[in-house]
Every structure is written in structure tokens, then in C-alpha cells.
Motif scaffolding. Structure first.
Motif, PDB file in Angstrom:
ATOM      1  N   HIS A 189      57.674 -65.468 106.531  1.00  0.00           N
ATOM      2  CA  HIS A 189      58.512 -66.467 105.858  1.00  0.00           C
ATOM      3  C   HIS A 189      58.719 -66.152 104.397  1.00  0.00           C
ATOM      4  CE1 HIS A 189      58.431 -68.968 109.407  1.00  0.00           C
ATOM      5  NE2 HIS A 189      57.112 -68.901 109.434  1.00  0.00           N
ATOM      6  N   ALA A 190      58.076 -65.066 103.907  1.00  0.00           N
ATOM      7  CA  ALA A 190      58.171 -64.715 102.492  1.00  0.00           C
ATOM      8  C   ALA A 190      59.463 -63.974 102.188  1.00  0.00           C
ATOM      9  CB  ALA A 190      56.972 -63.846 102.105  1.00  0.00           C
ATOM     10  N   THR A 191      60.021 -64.252 101.025  1.00  0.00           N
ATOM     11  CA  THR A 191      61.144 -63.452 100.518  1.00  0.00           C
ATOM     12  C   THR A 191      60.611 -62.256  99.736  1.00  0.00           C
ATOM     13  OG1 THR A 191      61.289 -64.823  98.533  1.00  0.00           O
ATOM     14  CG2 THR A 191      62.687 -65.436 100.404  1.00  0.00           C
ATOM     15  N   LEU A 192      59.307 -62.313  99.403  1.00  0.00           N
ATOM     16  CA  LEU A 192      58.676 -61.257  98.626  1.00  0.00           C
ATOM     17  C   LEU A 192      57.206 -61.155  99.025  1.00  0.00           C
ATOM     18  CD1 LEU A 192      58.886 -59.275  96.175  1.00  0.00           C
ATOM     19  CD2 LEU A 192      58.212 -61.207  94.742  1.00  0.00           C
ATOM     20  N   VAL A 193      56.766 -59.955  99.377  1.00  0.00           N
ATOM     21  CA  VAL A 193      55.353 -59.707  99.672  1.00  0.00           C
ATOM     22  C   VAL A 193      54.829 -58.802  98.564  1.00  0.00           C
ATOM     23  CG1 VAL A 193      53.691 -58.669 101.276  1.00  0.00           C
ATOM     24  CG2 VAL A 193      55.653 -59.957 102.166  1.00  0.00           C
ATOM     25  N   VAL A 194      53.749 -59.250  97.901  1.00  0.00           N
ATOM     26  CA  VAL A 194      53.194 -58.460  96.809  1.00  0.00           C
ATOM     27  C   VAL A 194      51.754 -58.088  97.139  1.00  0.00           C
ATOM     28  CG1 VAL A 194      54.708 -59.564  95.126  1.00  0.00           C
ATOM     29  CG2 VAL A 194      52.411 -60.472  95.483  1.00  0.00           C
ATOM     30  N   ALA A 195      51.332 -56.940  96.645  1.00  0.00           N
ATOM     31  CA  ALA A 195      49.970 -56.449  96.873  1.00  0.00           C
ATOM     32  C   ALA A 195      49.214 -56.465  95.557  1.00  0.00           C
ATOM     33  CB  ALA A 195      50.011 -55.044  97.449  1.00  0.00           C
ATOM     34  N   VAL A 196      48.025 -57.051  95.584  1.00  0.00           N
ATOM     35  CA  VAL A 196      47.138 -57.078  94.425  1.00  0.00           C
ATOM     36  C   VAL A 196      45.859 -56.365  94.834  1.00  0.00           C
ATOM     37  CG1 VAL A 196      45.837 -58.536  92.833  1.00  0.00           C
ATOM     38  CG2 VAL A 196      48.124 -59.238  93.569  1.00  0.00           C
ATOM     39  N   PRO A 197      45.426 -55.317  94.094  1.00  0.00           N
ATOM     40  CA  PRO A 197      44.243 -54.553  94.502  1.00  0.00           C
ATOM     41  C   PRO A 197      42.974 -55.404  94.574  1.00  0.00           C
ATOM     42  CG  PRO A 197      45.359 -53.516  92.606  1.00  0.00           C
ATOM     43  CD  PRO A 197      46.019 -54.826  92.840  1.00  0.00           C
TER      44      PRO A 197
END
Length: 197
Positions: A189-197
């Protein structure tokens, strides 16, 4: 280049959050509305709160942006689903309808709802917290963010932030997050997937 920027760039978590803020800001600009809604979801310790706070500081529009953290809404350690539904009905739905939203903070020590807070439908809104992206909430968010982070990093950050208060409840809360991911598929459902280490 300032020393503050150099330190930020050298820190992979800070660098990832800066990149995420830039991407969300672009998404907000593309919405083209005066009162966009940003929903931020992710597991405990992923970086949702840090992202939300940085986003407030970098908000691309003039005026005030409202920020609601679901940690102030969940009704206790078993309350992920109930807290998200409470936020949907008292915050997101009124905002979408152009109505004033009223929500009451959960007092974790007393075990009941406390003072009331208003959400102005004419102003932009950020709501962040585990469980936030569901089929029911997604249609009410203009920019929807799922934050990914490795389990070990999340646990270390979460326990450093909340200390011994959280430690006995970590597995209990994690089980609710896992159920949410299986049931609601928040990344879908996300318009943006971000990765945080």
C-alpha cells in the motif's frame, strides 16, 4: 560543506533518513494540495519517528504541519490494531471529510485516554506508527511510506530509545507487527518504500 553535513553523511542511518525525507518531500510536492496526508509505517525501531520529525523540519509548504505519533494513541501493549482503527476514525476520516478531528492521548501509566487534541483539516498531516498502512487507511493517505530495517538494528534502536520499559514487551509487540504485515501487506500500500540500515 558544513561539519554537521559531513557527520550526517558519514552516518548511514542519518544518510538513509535524509534520502527518505527528500523522496517524501518530492511526493508531497507532487500531490499539489495544501493539506496532504503522509502515512508512515514500519516495525518498531525502523526509523519512523526520526523520519517524521525530519520531514516536519523539511516540509516544503508554508505554514504548520500536524504530526501525530501512534505511540500516543495505542491503548496499551496489546493495542496495535485498536490504535490504528482509532486513528483512522478520529483523525484520518474527519481530515478527509474536511472536518475537525479530535483524538485523546493514551496515558500509558494510568491505562486510559487523557487530554484531547484537535486535527485541523485545512492543514497538512503526518501520522506515523506501526500498523498505519492498511487497506482501510491507505485510501486516506496521499503519500504512504513503508520503512524497512534489519531486525537487529531495529531492536537495538528500539530498546535504546525506550529502555527497560519496552524490553518485557518487545516480543508481544513484534507479534502484533508480524500479524499486521501478514494481514495488511503494508508495503503493497506504500507509494514509497525506504530502507534504513
Amino acid at each position: 560543506m558544513s561539519s554537521a553535513h559531513s557527520r550526517s553523511s558519514a552516518d548511514p542511518v542519518s544518510h538513509a533518513l535524509d534520502a527518505a525525507v527528500s523522496a517524501v518531500v518530492e511526493g508531497v510536492k507532487n500531490v499539489g494540495a495544501a493539506n496532504p496526508v503522509v502515512l508512515i509505517d514500519g516495525r518498531s525501531g525502523a526509523g519512523k519517528t526520526s523520519l517524521a520529525r525530519r520531514l516536519v523540519a523539511a516540509w516544503p509548504q508554508r505554514g504548520r504541519v500536524q504530526l501525530v505519533a501512534l505511540d500516543s494513541v495505542y491503548p496499551g501493549w496489546d493495542g496495535l490494531v485498536e490504535g490504528v482503527e482509532y486513528a483512522r476514525s478520529t483523525i484520518l476520516v474527519p481530515h478527509a471529510r474536511g472536518l475537525l478531528g479530535i483524538w485523546e492521548r493514551w496515558d500509558w501509566d494510568a491505562g486510559h485516554r487523557a487530554e484531547a487534541h484537535a486535527v485541523d483539516p485545512s492543514l497538512p498531516l503526518i501520522v506515523e506508527g506501526a500498523g498505519m498502512l492498511t487497506p482501510a487507511t491507505a485510501r486516506l493517505g496521499d503519500v504512504r511510506v513503508w520503512v524497512e530495517s534489519p531486525a537487529a538494528s531495529r531492536r537495538e534502536r528500539g530498546l535504546r530509545r525506550d529502555g527497560e520499559t519496552y524490553r518485557p514487551h518487545w516480543d508481544q509487540w513484534a507479534a502484533q507487527e508480524e500479524a499486521h504485515i501478514l494481514r495488511d501487506e503494508p508495503a503493497q500500500h506504500a507509494t514509497l518504500v525506504v530502507a534504513v540500515p
